[in-house]
Design an enzyme around this catalytic site. Structure first.
Site, mmCIF file in Angstrom:
data_model
loop_
_atom_site.group_PDB
_atom_site.id
_atom_site.type_symbol
_atom_site.label_atom_id
_atom_site.label_comp_id
_atom_site.label_asym_id
_atom_site.label_seq_id
_atom_site.Cartn_x
_atom_site.Cartn_y
_atom_site.Cartn_z
ATOM 1 C CB SER A 67 -5.702 -0.719 16.439
ATOM 2 O OG SER A 67 -4.740 -0.571 15.470
HETATM 3 N N1 SAH Z 1 -2.507 3.807 14.668
HETATM 4 C C1 SAH Z 1 -3.714 3.587 13.885
HETATM 5 C C2 SAH Z 1 -3.933 2.173 13.291
HETATM 6 C C3 SAH Z 1 -4.111 2.584 11.776
HETATM 7 S S1 SAH Z 1 -3.877 1.345 10.544
HETATM 8 C C4 SAH Z 1 -5.046 4.056 14.811
HETATM 9 O O1 SAH Z 1 -4.968 4.045 15.983
HETATM 10 O O2 SAH Z 1 -5.949 4.168 14.013
HETATM 11 C C5 SAH Z 1 -2.259 1.350 9.835
HETATM 12 C C6 SAH Z 1 -2.124 2.628 9.218
HETATM 13 O O3 SAH Z 1 -0.742 2.589 8.850
HETATM 14 C C7 SAH Z 1 -2.719 3.202 8.072
HETATM 15 O O4 SAH Z 1 -3.399 4.431 8.282
HETATM 16 C C8 SAH Z 1 -1.761 2.892 6.851
HETATM 17 O O5 SAH Z 1 -2.072 3.875 5.759
HETATM 18 C C9 SAH Z 1 -0.578 3.361 7.463
HETATM 19 N N2 SAH Z 1 0.680 2.873 7.268
HETATM 20 C C10 SAH Z 1 0.935 1.826 6.364
HETATM 21 N N3 SAH Z 1 2.188 1.768 5.885
HETATM 22 C C11 SAH Z 1 2.783 2.721 6.247
HETATM 23 C C12 SAH Z 1 4.105 3.351 6.180
HETATM 24 N N4 SAH Z 1 5.049 2.717 5.312
HETATM 25 N N5 SAH Z 1 4.612 4.595 6.746
HETATM 26 C C13 SAH Z 1 3.315 5.284 7.413
HETATM 27 N N6 SAH Z 1 2.107 4.538 7.584
HETATM 28 C C14 SAH Z 1 2.074 3.604 6.869
#
Ligand code: SAH
Length: 218
Positions: A67
């Protein structure tokens, strides 16, 4: 230069980034301190080393992103983290957001649905530094009933609705920060779980997240 070297140059760029976040309206100095302590370039491909301190999202593989710093600061600020808070994060991704929460002294439980991204966390380079950070492979819509209830819940993917299981796992008086899907953008919401069982809702700015998908991906 080695990937895990935090040079004066990196530190300087990071300080500038914190100033930019202040200019954009982030006021919680505890959040800015935590972000200032974490070398964001460690979380990115070394090819992105020089631009790691721009206020933007970057690809981390598997069609996912780390993010934007502003988004991380914004969500963390809305959570009003206190040391020892039990926090559930949905969407581990690069582990950057989870590290910010751990750096602030929270007990962090983070879930990732993509096996490949979860596997990477086994070698997480700050593992020693953050014994208060625990990784789980699973579907965020289910939460972690075994570890519930949580003081805070943070969703870092675009949720099409407020997941009912996660409300159940939120303490009375607890807070959930969730980017709720509204087409191309998401509205950042802060949900409160009231003592009478009702749910309160405050709406903030719009953001753009990758989707929160259901089920695990092997
Ligand atoms: N918090 C992260 C942002 C990652 S982007 C950071 O600091 O880098 C969002 C993430 O959510 C992705 O890795 C995606 O695979 C995950 N995601 C999407 N749907 C999800 C779900 N139902 N359960 C767990 N993770 C999920």
């Amino acid at each position: 230069m080695g990937k895990y070297e935090d040079s004066y140059r990196h530190k300087g760029l990071r300080k500038k980034l914190m100033d930019q976040l202040r200019e954009k309206g982030i006021t919680d100095e505890a959040v800015l301190d935590a972000m200032n302590n974490i070398p964001r370039h460690f979380f990115l491909d070394s090819a992105l080393d020089e631009i790691a301190y721009e206020d933007r999202a970057f690809p981390i593989g598997e069609k996912q992103t780390i993010s934007q710093p502003y988004t991380v600061a914004y969500q963390t600020q809305l959570l009003m983290i206190k040391p020892q808070d039990k926090v559930l994060e949905i969407g581990t991704g690069s582990v950057y957001q989870a590290s910010v929460l751990a750096e602030m002294g929270a007990k962090v439980f983070t879930i990732e649905r993509q096996k490949k991204l979860f596997e990477k966390t086994k070698n997480f380079f700050l593992k020693q530094k953050y014994p208060n950070l625990k990784f789980f492979y699973g579907d965020g819509y289910e939460g972690l009933p075994t570890y519930a209830p949580f003081d805070k819940v943070i969703i870092t993917a675009a949720a099409p609705f407020i997941p009912p299981r996660l409300i159940e796992q939120l303490k009375v008086g607890g807070l959930m920060v969730i980017p709720l899907d509204e087409g191309a953008h998401q509205r950042m919401l802060r949900i409160t779980h009231n003592a009478d069982g009702t749910v309160g809702e405050e709406a903030f700015e719009n953001f753009s997240f990758v989707p929160m998908l259901s089920g695990r991906k092997g």
